[in-house]
Scaffold this motif. Structure first.
Motif, PDB file in Angstrom:
ATOM      1  N   UNK A 146     -10.747   5.528   4.691  1.00 39.26           N
ATOM      2  CA  UNK A 146     -11.485   4.295   4.985  1.00 39.26           C
ATOM      3  C   UNK A 146     -11.925   3.611   3.689  1.00 39.26           C
ATOM      4  N   UNK A 147     -11.713   2.330   3.612  1.00 36.55           N
ATOM      5  CA  UNK A 147     -12.173   1.545   2.468  1.00 36.55           C
ATOM      6  C   UNK A 147     -11.290   1.614   1.248  1.00 36.55           C
ATOM      7  N   UNK A 148     -10.315   2.522   1.226  1.00 37.43           N
ATOM      8  CA  UNK A 148      -9.472   2.664   0.034  1.00 37.43           C
ATOM      9  C   UNK A 148      -8.510   1.485  -0.079  1.00 37.43           C
ATOM     10  N   UNK A 149      -8.311   1.015  -1.295  1.00 39.32           N
ATOM     11  CA  UNK A 149      -7.376  -0.078  -1.545  1.00 39.32           C
ATOM     12  C   UNK A 149      -6.206   0.437  -2.371  1.00 39.32           C
ATOM     13  N   UNK A 150      -5.071  -0.241  -2.224  1.00 39.76           N
ATOM     14  CA  UNK A 150      -3.859   0.113  -2.962  1.00 39.76           C
ATOM     15  C   UNK A 150      -3.393  -1.133  -3.702  1.00 39.76           C
ATOM     16  N   UNK A 151      -3.114  -0.975  -4.978  1.00 36.82           N
ATOM     17  CA  UNK A 151      -2.756  -2.127  -5.804  1.00 36.82           C
ATOM     18  C   UNK A 151      -1.529  -1.795  -6.640  1.00 36.82           C
ATOM     19  N   UNK A 152      -0.685  -2.795  -6.856  1.00 46.03           N
ATOM     20  CA  UNK A 152       0.487  -2.652  -7.718  1.00 46.03           C
ATOM     21  C   UNK A 152       0.321  -3.632  -8.879  1.00 46.03           C
ATOM     22  N   UNK A 153      -0.273  -3.192  -9.979  1.00 44.36           N
ATOM     23  CA  UNK A 153      -0.503  -4.109 -11.106  1.00 44.36           C
ATOM     24  C   UNK A 153       0.780  -4.325 -11.892  1.00 44.36           C
TER      25      UNK A 153
END
Length: 346
Positions: A285-292
């Protein structure tokens, strides 16, 4: 001039002779003092013809530094003799992203055919390099270009990922670095320099785990089936507030998914082909995933300031230009400790 080119799909990089380029209006020619080798180069050279998106031959090298050697008409802000690093993710210079220095997220570059050096445009693995605009140069001053050049990617890329995660990296937090190679060993140093996080490094290579400990990781663990349990144990079952995956392969992405804490962040930096599904019953819950992607020009200046302060450095293996193909072979085999840097003048 001599240059290192990828010339045929599936072939090895080659050292070739090319005409020395002349700068056009607004352009700058550098005498290259150092050029870094990157796993992205190996990834590109491993693509099949149907997935290859660049014109051949391609002069490689997207990490570059040099001495300003000649100026095209209308160039200002730099002078012949300046020692500079090249900011690689070139953009249009006019969109809102470029206006704030984030040319790595330029909205118009693809449509305009603007490509970074070594990733479409002729790169830095040559005796001379043409840079399209003075805004893509950052002063090096008294920094050693050979020791510093890899910070233009191997420093800038992790810095960008870490800075965008600072909200999760408060005192008492835990940061996991997956992959302690070229980018990862610099990422560990950046985490130690600008955050209060406990740093846990993962790798499958014992030498790279030793390097991770040398540069500041609090814990260095094997990147295997036991890694998630060990991370959970170190964090009292909570997990890591930030996970930086510098490999990006399916197994490492799965470790990131299982190791991240609720309300944490996963940054998938590596291009190993792993995909991470998000949503209920997948990520906490609440975790974000990002591809910089790469970083901004102001961030590159900040990375170089960290180098000047002695807070970050790159472990470098040095090669003359003629040995660049051999250095790429070692990079592909995973036997480079830190970053391979080619010095054309040697």
């Amino acid at each position: 001039m001599r240059a290192v080119q990828y010339r045929t799909i599936g072939g090895e990089p080659e050292v070739v002779e090319l005409p020395t380029p002349e700068p056009g209006p607004g352009q700058i020619r550098l005498r290259v003092t150092a050029a870094g080798l990157c796993h992205s180069d190996s990834f590109i050279m491993g693509l099949p013809a149907e997935q290859f998106g660049y014109d051949l031959p391609l002069t490689l090298g997207h990490e570059g530094a040099g001495i300003v050697d000649a100026l095209g008409e209308g160039v200002s802000g730099v002078a012949v003799g300046d020692s500079v690093a090249v900011y690689g993710p070139w953009g249009c210079g006019l969109c809102s992203a470029c206006a704030r220095g984030a040319e790595n997220y330029c909205t118009r570059a693809a449509a305009l055919g603007i490509q970074p050096p070594g990733l479409g445009a002729p790169g830095a693995l040559a005796e001379y390099l043409i840079v399209d605009d003075a805004r893509h140069l950052v002063p090096l001053g008294d920094l050693d270009p050979v020791a510093t050049v890899s910070l233009t990617d191997a420093g800038l890329t992790p810095y960008h990922a870490i800075v965008s995660s600072l909200g999760a990296l408060r005192a008492g937090s835990t940061a996991v670095v997956i992959g302690a190679g070229g980018l990862g060993h610099v990422g560990i140093q950046i985490l130690r320099a600008i955050t209060g996080a406990t740093v846990v490094a993962l790798d499958v290579n014992e030498e790279k785990l030793a390097l991770a400990s040398e540069v500041g990781a609090h814990h260095a663990l094997r990147s295997d089936s036991s890694a998630v349990g060990e991370i959970r144990a170190l964090t009292g079952g909570v997990g890591a507030q930030a996970v930086f995956d510098f490999v990006g392969a399916p197994p490492t992405v799965e470790i990131a998914r299982k190791a991240v804490a609720m309300d944490g962040v996963v940054q998938i930096v590596g291009i190993g082909g792993g995909l991470l599904p998000t949503g209920f019953f997948s990520t906490p819950f609440g975790a974000s995933v990002r591809v910089p992607y790469w970083g901004t020009r102001p961030e590159l200046m900040e990375v170089l300031d960290l180098a000047r302060a002695g807070a970050v450095h790159v472990e470098v293996e040095r090669y003359p230009l003629d040995e660049a193909p051999e250095a790429y072979r070692k990079l592909h085999e995973g036997t480079i400790r830190g970053r391979a840097v080619v010095v054309p003048g040697e």
